[in-house]
Design a protein around this motif. Structure first.
Motif, mmCIF file in Angstrom:
data_model
loop_
_atom_site.group_PDB
_atom_site.id
_atom_site.type_symbol
_atom_site.label_atom_id
_atom_site.label_comp_id
_atom_site.label_asym_id
_atom_site.label_seq_id
_atom_site.Cartn_x
_atom_site.Cartn_y
_atom_site.Cartn_z
ATOM 1 N N HIS A 106 5.514 46.400 48.567
ATOM 2 C CA HIS A 106 4.841 45.268 49.211
ATOM 3 C C HIS A 106 5.774 44.672 50.271
ATOM 4 N N ARG A 107 5.167 44.075 51.279
ATOM 5 C CA ARG A 107 5.974 43.405 52.304
ATOM 6 C C ARG A 107 6.694 42.219 51.669
ATOM 7 N N THR A 108 8.007 42.168 51.886
ATOM 8 C CA THR A 108 8.837 41.185 51.187
ATOM 9 C C THR A 108 9.843 40.566 52.147
ATOM 10 N N LEU A 109 9.964 39.245 52.087
ATOM 11 C CA LEU A 109 11.004 38.532 52.820
ATOM 12 C C LEU A 109 12.177 38.315 51.876
ATOM 13 N N VAL A 110 13.349 38.805 52.257
ATOM 14 C CA VAL A 110 14.554 38.683 51.441
ATOM 15 C C VAL A 110 15.400 37.544 51.997
ATOM 16 N N LEU A 111 15.713 36.564 51.151
ATOM 17 C CA LEU A 111 16.570 35.439 51.526
ATOM 18 C C LEU A 111 17.884 35.560 50.776
ATOM 19 N N ALA A 112 19.001 35.430 51.471
ATOM 20 C CA ALA A 112 20.309 35.573 50.816
ATOM 21 C C ALA A 112 21.282 34.549 51.363
ATOM 22 N N ASN A 113 22.192 34.090 50.493
ATOM 23 C CA ASN A 113 23.267 33.222 50.965
ATOM 24 C C ASN A 113 24.293 34.061 51.710
ATOM 25 N N HIS A 114 24.994 33.424 52.636
ATOM 26 C CA HIS A 114 25.870 34.149 53.573
ATOM 27 C C HIS A 114 27.285 33.602 53.475
ATOM 28 N N GLN A 115 28.235 34.475 53.119
ATOM 29 C CA GLN A 115 29.606 34.019 52.950
ATOM 30 C C GLN A 115 30.597 34.716 53.873
ATOM 31 N N ILE A 153 6.150 41.203 66.213
ATOM 32 C CA ILE A 153 4.882 41.741 66.705
ATOM 33 C C ILE A 153 5.039 43.172 67.200
ATOM 34 N N HIS A 154 6.117 43.436 67.931
ATOM 35 C CA HIS A 154 6.252 44.720 68.613
ATOM 36 C C HIS A 154 7.152 45.719 67.899
ATOM 37 N N SER A 155 7.866 45.311 66.847
ATOM 38 C CA SER A 155 8.746 46.245 66.147
ATOM 39 C C SER A 155 8.470 46.275 64.649
ATOM 40 N N TYR A 156 8.582 45.120 63.998
ATOM 41 C CA TYR A 156 8.452 45.083 62.537
ATOM 42 C C TYR A 156 7.091 45.584 62.062
ATOM 43 N N ILE A 157 6.019 45.090 62.663
ATOM 44 C CA ILE A 157 4.675 45.482 62.227
ATOM 45 C C ILE A 157 4.351 46.929 62.630
ATOM 46 N N PRO A 158 4.534 47.323 63.910
ATOM 47 C CA PRO A 158 4.197 48.706 64.273
ATOM 48 C C PRO A 158 4.999 49.760 63.513
ATOM 49 N N LEU A 159 6.265 49.460 63.182
ATOM 50 C CA LEU A 159 7.088 50.423 62.466
ATOM 51 C C LEU A 159 6.764 50.482 60.974
ATOM 52 N N GLY A 160 5.943 49.561 60.513
ATOM 53 C CA GLY A 160 5.538 49.574 59.115
ATOM 54 C C GLY A 160 6.648 49.213 58.155
ATOM 55 N N ARG A 161 7.588 48.367 58.601
ATOM 56 C CA ARG A 161 8.679 47.958 57.720
ATOM 57 C C ARG A 161 8.129 47.126 56.558
ATOM 58 N N GLN A 162 8.762 47.261 55.391
ATOM 59 C CA GLN A 162 8.317 46.513 54.207
ATOM 60 C C GLN A 162 9.184 45.290 53.957
ATOM 61 N N PHE A 163 10.486 45.384 54.235
ATOM 62 C CA PHE A 163 11.405 44.305 53.892
ATOM 63 C C PHE A 163 12.006 43.702 55.166
ATOM 64 N N MET A 164 12.215 42.404 55.106
ATOM 65 C CA MET A 164 12.883 41.686 56.187
ATOM 66 C C MET A 164 13.965 40.822 55.562
ATOM 67 N N VAL A 165 15.216 41.011 55.994
ATOM 68 C CA VAL A 165 16.356 40.317 55.384
ATOM 69 C C VAL A 165 16.803 39.183 56.296
ATOM 70 N N VAL A 199 14.197 51.891 50.334
ATOM 71 C CA VAL A 199 14.490 50.506 50.699
ATOM 72 C C VAL A 199 15.182 50.433 52.059
ATOM 73 N N LEU A 200 16.320 51.084 52.225
ATOM 74 C CA LEU A 200 17.112 50.939 53.450
ATOM 75 C C LEU A 200 16.354 51.405 54.686
ATOM 76 N N SER A 201 15.512 52.409 54.542
ATOM 77 C CA SER A 201 14.764 52.913 55.696
ATOM 78 C C SER A 201 13.564 52.039 56.027
ATOM 79 N N ASN A 202 13.214 51.102 55.158
ATOM 80 C CA ASN A 202 12.023 50.282 55.352
ATOM 81 C C ASN A 202 12.317 48.796 55.450
#
Length: 321
Positions: free
Chosen positions: A32-41, A107-119, A59-62
């Motif tokens: 499923h399309r998932t937004l990943v939120l992480a703390n940054h150190q 609009i022009h990269s994430y959706i057309p490429l069919g990526r599932q995860f966004m970090v 995972v890494l390819s998507n």
């Protein structure tokens, strides 16, 4: 509290340093399309997450990384450019322009490429650089001062939710005509097969990174040079259905603040007790194990390709001169 450690790949050799996962199982959002939120150190956060997710198929390819523009000029910058990750430029002067660039990139990269995860790293910078700024912001806005994380910035998440959130067709304060225009703009130049599928997010995966003794890994000296002694790093996951996030900007911002306030409390308990808080008496901890044969094949390919590139460059240089 009892601790149970699971080794998902018992036939592989352990690495010198260990990465342990706890909390919710990320496999639940794998398709499923998932937004990943992480703390940054530190600069080590990105390779750490890449290494931890490497054994998880697909995972890494998507996924698409949203990272600071400075990483574009690192050794993996060209790989990220070719992978069509997004480089956001920090600073108040460029903030609005960067957010609009992110909107176009979705609009022009994430959706057309069919990526599932966004970090996304919502803090907008490293902990040690932003803690003082976060404290000043907390004083002005009657918010708690956080010690182990900083108060997040909601601009990027707001853009993401507007474009691929579940409520994007009915954004508060936007007329039906404006929403229709934005929807048409979002699917313009997108392949019909991709546009016809469900493009909205379904999950938020909240990742809390905890380094031993609060000392994070650094890309050059620790990851590249490997001069740091072996250590154990913890990743704690929490999954939220995207429908739990308020659709209005104020409510969404408060939801994001609440997650990082909660994250700060969890890290405080972890550094005090060695355990993340849990509602059950038993906490399952999964050790990340790499496939060493796969690593050997990949590194052999990298070395061979580097040699071929060197010979080609040398041949071209000799022909020119």
């Amino acid at each position: 509290m009892h601790l149970i450690t699971i080794n998902p790949h018992p036939n592989t050799l352990p690495s010198l340093s260990t990465v342990l996962e706890s909390g919710d199982e990320p496999a639940a959002c794998g398709n499923h399309r998932t937004l990943v939120l992480a703390n940054h150190q530190s600069t080590g956060d990105v390779p750490l997450l890449m290494g931890a997710w490497n054994p998880r198929p697909g995972v890494l390819s998507n996924l698409m990384w949203i990272m600071d523009r400075v990483f574009k000029f690192t050794n993996f910058g060209i790989v990220s450019v070719l992978h069509e990750d997004f480089f956001i430029q920090a600073g108040r002067a460029r903030r609005d322009a960067s957010l609009e660039e992110l909107r176009r990139h979705i609009i022009h990269s994430y959706i057309p490429l069919g990526r599932q995860f966004m970090v996304l790293f919502p803090e907008g910078g490293f902990l040690h650089k932003r803690r003082e700024i976060s404290h000043r912001f907390a004083d002005k806005n009657n918010l708690p001062k956080l010690e182990y994380v900083t108060l997040p910035r909601a601009g990027a998440m707001k853009v993401i939710m507007e474009e691929i959130g579940p409520h994007r067709e009915n954004c508060p304060g936007t007329s039906q005509n404006e929403n229709s225009k934005r929807e048409n703009h979002s699917t313009r130049n997108v392949p019909r097969a991709v546009a016809a599928t469900s493009a909205h997010l379904e999950w938020v995966l909240d990742v809390t990174i905890a380094y031993p003794d609060r000392v994070p890994l650094h890309l050059i000296q620790d990851v590249v040079c490997g001069i740091r002694p072996p250590c154990s790093i913890r990743l704690h996951y929490r999954l939220y259905p995207i429908t739990e996030i308020p659709s209005d900007a104020e409510g969404m911002t408060q939801w994001l603040y609440d997650r990082f306030i909660e994250k700060d409390r969890m890290l405080e308990e972890y550094y005090r007790t060695g355990q993340f808080p849990t509602t059950s008496d038993t906490q399952v901890v999964r050790q990340v194990r790499q496939d060493n044969l796969r690593f050997l094949i990949l590194h052999a390919f990298f070395i061979a390709s580097t040699y071929v590139q060197y010979k080609l460059f040398h041949a071209v240089w000799s022909w020119i001169w």
